[in-house]
Motif scaffolding. Structure first.
Motif, PDB file in Angstrom:
ATOM      1  N   MET A   1      -9.024   4.894  -7.124  1.00 49.47           N
ATOM      2  CA  MET A   1      -9.153   3.601  -7.999  1.00 49.47           C
ATOM      3  C   MET A   1     -10.355   4.472  -9.422  1.00 49.47           C
ATOM      4  SD  MET A   1     -13.569   2.661  -6.379  1.00 49.47           S
ATOM      5  CE  MET A   1     -13.507   1.649  -8.143  1.00 49.47           C
ATOM      6  N   PRO A   2      -9.782   3.702 -10.222  1.00 49.11           N
ATOM      7  CA  PRO A   2     -10.247   3.668 -11.391  1.00 49.11           C
ATOM      8  C   PRO A   2     -11.561   4.457 -11.453  1.00 49.11           C
ATOM      9  CG  PRO A   2      -9.328   1.639 -12.074  1.00 49.11           C
ATOM     10  CD  PRO A   2      -9.729   2.260 -10.353  1.00 49.11           C
ATOM     11  N   HIS A   3     -11.985   5.026 -12.601  1.00 53.45           N
ATOM     12  CA  HIS A   3     -13.518   5.988 -12.388  1.00 53.45           C
ATOM     13  C   HIS A   3     -14.412   5.447 -12.977  1.00 53.45           C
ATOM     14  CE1 HIS A   3     -12.967   9.596  -9.474  1.00 53.45           C
ATOM     15  NE2 HIS A   3     -11.164   9.700 -10.378  1.00 53.45           N
ATOM     16  N   LEU A 230      10.357  10.792 -15.411  1.00 54.98           N
ATOM     17  CA  LEU A 230      10.338   9.230 -14.408  1.00 54.98           C
ATOM     18  C   LEU A 230      10.621   9.187 -13.580  1.00 54.98           C
ATOM     19  CD1 LEU A 230      12.984   8.166 -16.767  1.00 54.98           C
ATOM     20  CD2 LEU A 230      10.672   7.267 -16.733  1.00 54.98           C
ATOM     21  N   SER A 231      10.628  10.432 -12.358  1.00 54.14           N
ATOM     22  CA  SER A 231      10.551  10.993 -11.335  1.00 54.14           C
ATOM     23  C   SER A 231      10.027  10.212 -10.719  1.00 54.14           C
ATOM     24  CB  SER A 231      11.881  12.028 -10.966  1.00 54.14           C
ATOM     25  OG  SER A 231      12.853  11.871 -11.711  1.00 54.14           O
ATOM     26  N   LYS A 232       9.244  11.206 -11.485  1.00 53.10           N
ATOM     27  CA  LYS A 232       7.027  11.324 -10.558  1.00 53.10           C
ATOM     28  C   LYS A 232       6.344   9.699 -10.818  1.00 53.10           C
ATOM     29  CE  LYS A 232       2.544  12.499 -11.997  1.00 53.10           C
ATOM     30  NZ  LYS A 232       2.088  12.442 -10.683  1.00 53.10           N
ATOM     31  N   LEU A 233       7.252   8.584 -11.705  1.00 58.51           N
ATOM     32  CA  LEU A 233       6.685   7.971 -12.032  1.00 58.51           C
ATOM     33  C   LEU A 233       7.135   6.610 -10.589  1.00 58.51           C
ATOM     34  CD1 LEU A 233       6.535   7.522 -15.585  1.00 58.51           C
ATOM     35  CD2 LEU A 233       4.287   7.543 -14.885  1.00 58.51           C
ATOM     36  N   GLU A 234       8.869   6.808 -10.777  1.00 61.72           N
ATOM     37  CA  GLU A 234       8.810   6.231  -9.996  1.00 61.72           C
ATOM     38  C   GLU A 234       8.385   6.157  -8.517  1.00 61.72           C
ATOM     39  OE1 GLU A 234      13.613   5.802 -11.902  1.00 61.72           O
ATOM     40  OE2 GLU A 234      13.059   6.821 -10.744  1.00 61.72           O
ATOM     41  N   ALA A 235       8.168   7.623  -8.163  1.00 57.63           N
ATOM     42  CA  ALA A 235       7.487   7.274  -6.660  1.00 57.63           C
ATOM     43  C   ALA A 235       5.880   7.227  -6.783  1.00 57.63           C
ATOM     44  CB  ALA A 235       7.825   9.346  -7.051  1.00 57.63           C
ATOM     45  N   LEU A 397      -0.681   3.757 -17.907  1.00 56.49           N
ATOM     46  CA  LEU A 397      -1.085   3.152 -17.093  1.00 56.49           C
ATOM     47  C   LEU A 397      -1.399   3.135 -16.082  1.00 56.49           C
ATOM     48  CD1 LEU A 397      -1.396   0.367 -16.558  1.00 56.49           C
ATOM     49  CD2 LEU A 397       1.435  -0.276 -16.442  1.00 56.49           C
ATOM     50  N   ILE A 398      -0.212   3.744 -15.419  1.00 61.81           N
ATOM     51  CA  ILE A 398       0.137   4.530 -14.033  1.00 61.81           C
ATOM     52  C   ILE A 398      -1.618   5.373 -13.358  1.00 61.81           C
ATOM     53  CG2 ILE A 398       1.160   5.532 -11.952  1.00 61.81           C
ATOM     54  CD1 ILE A 398       3.236   4.326 -12.676  1.00 61.81           C
ATOM     55  N   SER A 399      -1.388   6.308 -14.117  1.00 59.51           N
ATOM     56  CA  SER A 399      -2.808   7.203 -14.167  1.00 59.51           C
ATOM     57  C   SER A 399      -4.661   6.586 -14.225  1.00 59.51           C
ATOM     58  CB  SER A 399      -2.834   7.901 -15.278  1.00 59.51           C
ATOM     59  OG  SER A 399      -1.915   9.144 -14.746  1.00 59.51           O
ATOM     60  N   ARG A 400      -4.394   6.086 -14.623  1.00 57.90           N
ATOM     61  CA  ARG A 400      -5.169   5.271 -14.600  1.00 57.90           C
ATOM     62  C   ARG A 400      -5.209   4.303 -13.863  1.00 57.90           C
ATOM     63  NH1 ARG A 400      -8.075   3.681 -19.989  1.00 57.90           N
ATOM     64  NH2 ARG A 400      -7.169   4.267 -21.630  1.00 57.90           N
ATOM     65  N   ILE A 401      -4.561   3.511 -13.172  1.00 60.62           N
ATOM     66  CA  ILE A 401      -4.560   2.728 -11.569  1.00 60.62           C
ATOM     67  C   ILE A 401      -5.278   3.745 -10.758  1.00 60.62           C
ATOM     68  CG2 ILE A 401      -3.967   1.495 -10.614  1.00 60.62           C
ATOM     69  CD1 ILE A 401      -2.455   0.366 -13.134  1.00 60.62           C
ATOM     70  N   LYS A 402      -4.183   4.907 -10.680  1.00 59.00           N
ATOM     71  CA  LYS A 402      -4.626   6.034  -9.660  1.00 59.00           C
ATOM     72  C   LYS A 402      -5.877   6.539  -9.508  1.00 59.00           C
ATOM     73  CE  LYS A 402      -1.564   9.155  -9.311  1.00 59.00           C
ATOM     74  NZ  LYS A 402      -0.646   9.992 -10.169  1.00 59.00           N
ATOM     75  N   GLY A 403      -6.542   5.944 -10.854  1.00 64.03           N
ATOM     76  CA  GLY A 403      -7.842   7.297 -11.217  1.00 64.03           C
ATOM     77  C   GLY A 403      -8.170   8.071 -11.492  1.00 64.03           C
TER      78      GLY A 403
END
Length: 460
Positions: A1-3, A230-235, A397-403
């Motif tokens: 989760m976000p920190h 892009l492959s990483k973001l898709e995964a 965006l995805i990094s923020r959501i992943k935490g």
């Protein structure tokens, strides 16, 4: 989760500028290293070249400034966090070089004071405040409704400082080299304050605002690295990975791939907000991506505004600033001067509200990052630069959501920066309109802001 921030903090104190020649010359000496590697030397793919355009205009302005004829502010585009390095190169390298070529004698260093967001030291560390102060920077408490100390200091430096001043009129980065975000009124207001202060002191200097465009280009675009990103973001987002080989339709394929990823992430965010924001759905999948994106940003901001009891008025940026102000007031507690005297109960309650405010502010951070994102940016001009910028925003965006805490952005190849000096805009010529009355003053500020925006956009 976000920190989130888990502990209440003391009030953020203003950091004044304390320009120090030793700090200046140390950073100047390190500039070739900093712009290539920044603070991550294991990622050698930064800025390899800096091209400067129309520097002779700036040289002449410095000469007039040093002769006591003008005061000027440099309003520079702020697309990326690397922009200050490009400005440092412009002033410390390009200006002296062109001055020598033109046989113009200047006093050195040809530098400037500048404003920076006080919040930068929160994620980078207090050492950054010390360094920026030594370089002539003064902090602005961007999340405060009215930073009287910062604004008063900036006003005084503009009118009386030994150096010009530099400010990013957009107020923050938008990640796009070819889109200028809506400008904030701070730069025009500083210009009119300076003209007002000079008039009160019976001084004859003219006041100018100099638009400066900063744009980035990839020297040898690495389609392989972009494909990996892009492959990483898709995964990470749950999509099937679609690797792309060599193709004469490469741009078309990458464009479709980025739009597919963006559509998927947007639809997931819509489902999330519809279920957990407790607000009625405001879009449907038949609407265009831009409309749906603005709707989801609006819902995120409303989720924060409802918590802080704020009105949903104004532009996205204005709403973000109000949320940031309210959040920082709950986290950086000016009403609790002595944290050591708090009882465990009161300390626990302060920490509770700080963590809650921090989580609510994450809605604003996402909206702030996406304020300039548009589907047409990729469609209208399918270039590697636009693909890269959009992909990196999705990565954030995805990094923020992943935490992920302070994730290191992937580097997609060596870049070249182009810094262009625009035609100075006279504040002095507009000052009579500003003096008329409050309505005239507001109109003068709005007109100057519009003309500055147009000037920056024309240089792209």
């Amino acid at each position: 989760m976000p920190h989130p921030i888990e502990r209440a903090q003391p009030r953020l104190e203003f950091i004044p500028q304390r320009f120090n020649l030793l700090v200046y010359y140390a950073v100047k000496a390190l500039l070739p290293v900093l712009r290539r590697f920044r603070l991550r030397p294991w990622l050698p793919a930064g800025i390899a070249q800096i091209e400067t355009v129309n520097v002779e205009k700036l040289v002449n302005l410095y000469q007039e400034f040093q002769n006591g004829k003008i005061r000027f502010l440099m309003a520079f585009r702020h697309a990326e966090v690397d922009d200050p390095l490009s400005m440092m190169y412009l002033l410390s390298k390009a200006v002296p070089r062109v001055a020598r070529q033109e046989n113009i004698s200047l006093q050195y260093p040809a530098h400037s004071y500048f404003l920076y967001d006080r919040g930068m030291t929160l994620w980078a560390g207090e050492w950054l405040g010390w360094m920026l102060s030594g370089l002539g920077g003064l902090s602005i408490y961007r999340g405060k409704r009215l930073d009287r100390v910062g604004l008063r200091t900036a006003r005084d430096l503009f009118a009386n400082g030994k150096l010009p001043i530099s400010v990013a009129p957009e107020g923050g980065t938008n990640g796009h080299s070819e889109i200028v975000s809506a400008l904030e009124p701070g730069v025009p207001q500083l210009g009119f304050w300076c003209a007002e202060d000079l008039a009160k002191a019976n001084r004859s200097e003219s006041v100018l605002i100099v638009p400066i465009a900063i744009q980035y280009f990839y020297i040898n675009p690495s389609w392989k690295k972009l494909n990996s990103l892009l492959s990483k973001l898709e995964a990470d987002s749950g999509l099937s990975v679609q690797p792309i080989g060599e193709s004469i339709e490469r741009e078309k394929l990458f464009s479709e791939r980025i739009l597919r990823l963006g559509e998927h992430v947007l639809s997931q965010m819509e489902k999330f907000s519809d279920r957990f924001y407790h607000q009625p759905p405001s879009t449907n999948s038949n609407q265009d991506i831009d409309t749906r994106l603005q709707a989801i940003l609006n819902k995120g901001l409303q989720a924060a505004e409802q918590y802080f009891n704020l009105e949903s008025e104004g532009t996205v940026i204005e709403r973000c600033r109000r949320i940031e102000s309210a959040g920082w007031e709950d986290i950086y507690r000016g009403d609790l001067p002595d944290f050591n005297s708090l009882s465990p109960l009161h300390r626990g309650l302060a920490d509770w509200i700080a963590e809650e405010a921090s989580l609510r502010m994450l809605h604003m951070r996402l909206a702030e990052s996406f304020v300039a994102v548009t589907e047409n940016y990729v469609k209208e001009k399918p270039t590697f630069e636009r693909f890269a910028e959009t992909s990196l925003i999705l990565f954030d965006l995805i990094s923020r959501i992943k935490g992920d805490k302070n994730p290191a952005r992937p580097r997609l190849g060596w870049r070249k920066t182009r810094v262009t000096i625009g035609e100075p805009i006279s504040v002095t010529e507009r000052f009579s309109n500003y003096q008329k009355n409050r309505v005239g003053a507001r109109q003068a500020v709005d007109d100057l802001k519009r003309d500055l925006q147009t000037a920056l956009e024309k240089m792209i």
